[in-house]
Design a protein around this motif. Structure first.
Motif, mmCIF file in Angstrom:
data_model
loop_
_atom_site.group_PDB
_atom_site.id
_atom_site.type_symbol
_atom_site.label_atom_id
_atom_site.label_comp_id
_atom_site.label_asym_id
_atom_site.label_seq_id
_atom_site.Cartn_x
_atom_site.Cartn_y
_atom_site.Cartn_z
ATOM 1 N N UNK A 2 -25.240 15.647 -28.155
ATOM 2 C CA UNK A 2 -24.338 16.763 -27.914
ATOM 3 C C UNK A 2 -22.945 16.294 -27.523
ATOM 4 N N UNK A 3 -22.779 14.993 -27.282
ATOM 5 C CA UNK A 3 -21.474 14.475 -26.911
ATOM 6 C C UNK A 3 -20.513 14.587 -28.088
ATOM 7 N N UNK A 4 -19.242 14.667 -27.759
ATOM 8 C CA UNK A 4 -18.222 14.774 -28.804
ATOM 9 C C UNK A 4 -18.247 13.553 -29.705
ATOM 10 N N UNK A 5 -18.097 13.795 -30.990
ATOM 11 C CA UNK A 5 -18.025 12.703 -31.947
ATOM 12 C C UNK A 5 -16.586 12.282 -32.173
ATOM 13 N N UNK A 6 -16.422 11.136 -32.787
ATOM 14 C CA UNK A 6 -15.105 10.592 -33.100
ATOM 15 C C UNK A 6 -14.921 10.645 -34.609
ATOM 16 N N UNK A 7 -13.972 11.460 -35.100
ATOM 17 C CA UNK A 7 -13.811 11.561 -36.551
ATOM 18 C C UNK A 7 -13.490 10.231 -37.215
ATOM 19 N N UNK A 8 -12.791 9.346 -36.519
ATOM 20 C CA UNK A 8 -12.470 8.042 -37.098
ATOM 21 C C UNK A 8 -13.737 7.217 -37.294
ATOM 22 N N UNK A 9 -14.679 7.313 -36.336
ATOM 23 C CA UNK A 9 -15.940 6.597 -36.460
ATOM 24 C C UNK A 9 -16.753 7.166 -37.613
ATOM 25 N N UNK A 10 -16.761 8.495 -37.741
ATOM 26 C CA UNK A 10 -17.484 9.134 -38.845
ATOM 27 C C UNK A 10 -16.947 8.642 -40.190
ATOM 28 N N UNK A 11 -15.624 8.607 -40.317
ATOM 29 C CA UNK A 11 -15.009 8.145 -41.568
ATOM 30 C C UNK A 11 -15.398 6.701 -41.855
ATOM 31 N N UNK A 12 -15.334 5.844 -40.836
ATOM 32 C CA UNK A 12 -15.688 4.431 -41.018
ATOM 33 C C UNK A 12 -17.154 4.265 -41.409
ATOM 34 N N UNK A 13 -18.035 5.024 -40.771
ATOM 35 C CA UNK A 13 -19.462 4.928 -41.083
ATOM 36 C C UNK A 13 -19.731 5.324 -42.531
#
Length: 203
Positions: free
Chosen positions: A10-21
């Motif tokens: 439920x913690x906030x995600x990081x859009x930059x991490x999502x893009x990198x993944x």
């Protein structure tokens, strides 16, 4: 099947991490949004390099759009209203078909079929495309069909292989806060879903 999600998810995600993944996996993402009105897709495309992984999004604010563009079952919408786990799952599955690209690079069309929405196994979507969705009550009025109060939100993520995760959020605050927090939580669920599949692949 829809997965159990820990409190960490439920913690906030990081859009930059999502893009990198997604870039590392050679996969893409499509967004289906209701109460967030494009905010989730906007958060992703704010990151440099997003064009390599973000297919786009569908803002399906009205239930008729959910049914027409995302193939959400009208029976589900009439029974549960637009604010339910079933609708969130169907939206996430439907957007991969509406915006998905097949393995040959052709744009895939919406099949118009019922994409499901229960907790059972789901058919996989277009190769390498993740779906993420948001639906809920930003407020101040409750949902007219289900009676769900302001702050009740459902988010869902569907992987390319059909594995699905979903979560109910009970948020407290202004309309803008509910919408902003929904984007953050949806990014968190998406990020951890991708990480979980990456971890399974290494085992």
């Amino acid at each position: 099947m829809a997965g159990e999600v820990s409190a960490e998810a439920l913690a906030a995600g990081d859009p930059a991490v999502v893009i990198d993944l997604l870039r590392a996996r050679g996969e893409r993402v499509a967004c289906a949004e209701s109460l967030t009105g494009g905010g989730l897709c906007s958060a992703l495309v704010s990151i440099a390099g997003a064009s390599a992984v973000v297919l786009g999004g569908v803002v399906a604010y009205d239930s008729s759009v959910k049914a027409h563009l995302l193939a959400v079952s009208r029976d589900t919408l009439n029974t549960t209203g637009a604010v339910s786990e079933a609708v969130a799952l169907e939206m996430a599955r439907g957007v991969t078909r509406a915006l998905g690209v097949d393995s040959g690079g052709d744009i895939g069309g919406n099949t118009g079929g019922n994409t499901g929405g229960n907790n059972g196994a789901a058919a996989s979507g277009p190769a390498g495309v993740w779906g993420v969705s948001t639906t809920g009550v930003a407020g101040p009025d409750p949902d007219p069909v289900s009676g769900a109060p302001a702050g009740v939100v459902y988010i869902a993520v569907v992987a390319p292989d059909g594995t699905a995760w979903s979560e109910r959020l009970d948020l407290v605050g202004s309309r803008e806060l509910v919408r902003t927090e929904t984007v953050s939580h949806a990014l968190g669920l998406l990020q951890r879903a991708i990480e979980s599949q990456a971890g399974n692949a290494r085992e």
